[in-house]
Design a protein around this motif. Sequence first.
Motif, PDB file in Angstrom:
ATOM      1  N   TYR A   1      -7.837 -12.323  -9.449  1.00 33.58           N
ATOM      2  CA  TYR A   1      -8.108 -12.758  -8.076  1.00 33.58           C
ATOM      3  C   TYR A   1      -7.140 -13.880  -7.720  1.00 33.58           C
ATOM      4  O   TYR A   1      -6.981 -14.842  -8.473  1.00 33.58           O
TER       5      TYR A   1
ATOM      6  N   ASP B   1      -7.088 -10.838  -3.366  1.00 31.95           N
ATOM      7  CA  ASP B   1      -8.370 -11.395  -2.949  1.00 31.95           C
ATOM      8  C   ASP B   1      -9.146 -10.330  -2.174  1.00 31.95           C
ATOM      9  O   ASP B   1      -8.682  -9.202  -1.994  1.00 31.95           O
TER      10      ASP B   1
ATOM     11  N   HIS C   1     -16.336 -13.304   2.826  1.00 27.47           N
ATOM     12  CA  HIS C   1     -16.159 -12.313   1.763  1.00 27.47           C
ATOM     13  C   HIS C   1     -16.347 -10.923   2.355  1.00 27.47           C
ATOM     14  O   HIS C   1     -17.198 -10.712   3.218  1.00 27.47           O
TER      15      HIS C   1
ATOM     16  N   ARG D   1     -13.456 -10.631  -6.515  1.00 27.06           N
ATOM     17  CA  ARG D   1     -14.129 -11.928  -6.485  1.00 27.06           C
ATOM     18  C   ARG D   1     -13.409 -12.900  -7.410  1.00 27.06           C
ATOM     19  O   ARG D   1     -12.757 -12.498  -8.367  1.00 27.06           O
ATOM     20  N   GLY D   2     -13.599 -14.180  -7.113  1.00 30.86           N
ATOM     21  CA  GLY D   2     -13.007 -15.181  -7.986  1.00 30.86           C
ATOM     22  C   GLY D   2     -13.568 -15.145  -9.388  1.00 30.86           C
ATOM     23  O   GLY D   2     -12.891 -15.492 -10.357  1.00 30.86           O
ATOM     24  N   SER D   3     -14.807 -14.714  -9.528  1.00 34.07           N
ATOM     25  CA  SER D   3     -15.449 -14.700 -10.848  1.00 34.07           C
ATOM     26  C   SER D   3     -15.145 -13.450 -11.657  1.00 34.07           C
ATOM     27  O   SER D   3     -15.187 -13.483 -12.894  1.00 34.07           O
ATOM     28  N   THR D   4     -14.836 -12.348 -10.994  1.00 33.38           N
ATOM     29  CA  THR D   4     -14.649 -11.085 -11.707  1.00 33.38           C
ATOM     30  C   THR D   4     -13.283 -10.449 -11.478  1.00 33.38           C
ATOM     31  O   THR D   4     -12.896  -9.541 -12.216  1.00 33.38           O
TER      32      THR D   4
ATOM     33  N   LYS E   1     -25.785  -8.420  -5.927  1.00 32.09           N
ATOM     34  CA  LYS E   1     -25.165  -9.143  -7.041  1.00 32.09           C
ATOM     35  C   LYS E   1     -25.034 -10.641  -6.754  1.00 32.09           C
ATOM     36  O   LYS E   1     -23.988 -11.246  -6.994  1.00 32.09           O
TER      37      LYS E   1
ATOM     38  N   SER F   1     -24.834 -12.231  -3.976  1.00 31.30           N
ATOM     39  CA  SER F   1     -24.195 -12.593  -2.709  1.00 31.30           C
ATOM     40  C   SER F   1     -25.015 -12.045  -1.547  1.00 31.30           C
ATOM     41  O   SER F   1     -25.509 -10.917  -1.597  1.00 31.30           O
TER      42      SER F   1
END
Length: 308
Positions: free
Chosen positions: A31, A171, A242, A265-268, A296, A298
């Motif tokens: 990301y 992104d 998002h 996503r920034g996490s995945t 999930k 969000s």
Amino acid sequence: MPTSPGDYLRYYNAIPFDGVTGRKNIHLTGYRSSFKGDANTEESRKSTYYDLRNFILKRKRYKDGENGATHVFTEDGTMFSDLLKPLPSVKIDMSMLQAMFQGVGRPRDFRDLFRVIDVYLTRAWIDEEHFQKLGWDKFVFRDKDGKKTDENWYCAPWEVQHFADSLLGIDCRGFVGAYLNEQRPNIRDTKNDMSFSIDSYNKGPASFHINKNGGQFRRIDDPAEVRQGDIMIKCSAGGSRHVAMINRVGVAHGNRIWIESAESRGSTGLACLSGDLVRLKNKHQDAKNDRNWQHKGSQYNFILRPKV
């Protein structure tokens, strides 16, 4: 038949390009968003982008072919190099070059960028001092098994995959924008009267929620109506915070339905995430912070479906 969001996402996982030493596949799964990040990462990505741009255009320290800039760059944006095989040239869109460093780009855009980067890493004169100036020595180098090593960038082979892992990525707006650009080119940005193109996505936050009244999207309020290709949007006052695409759906049960999303996503990073999509409210409100769906962890304001 249109490519599914999940299949399109997987195109980023193995982008083939003809490199200096033959055909290679680059995995672009991380990301990236604009030039933001911690201070070291932000400065490194900016410095690298400008150095690569100067190399391509043969400016500043690369002027008149200095420091390894032995290629030819023509007015129509074509780069010719003896290192480029089997085709000795590659077309470069300089606005897209910046966009790709900011988390935006189609797989085919990155394919051409990787050819240029391979020439840059092979031919440009980048000594240890300049590596440190670019900030590449601050990135952790991992071996083929993913374990951290004590090597720095200037000690390791200069590979395009290492470059991509540290400095490039997609992104959420970049992924959804690229998908719509190639799969639904008929959709227009009603705010600016321009297509949902890579270029328009580079100009600011995605504006799907603004376009909900533009006649191109239909809002989905019932879990039983959710389908593949629908877009989930989390809004803020200035734009979408998002965006994600629905890739697969199950059977609805009351206020919930199992789905698999395709998103970044920034996490995945770029990934497909499965779980229940839950309708939080029966009556929709257009208030700024009105979250009507959850998936999930969000919460989303809208689910929109592009009209045919």
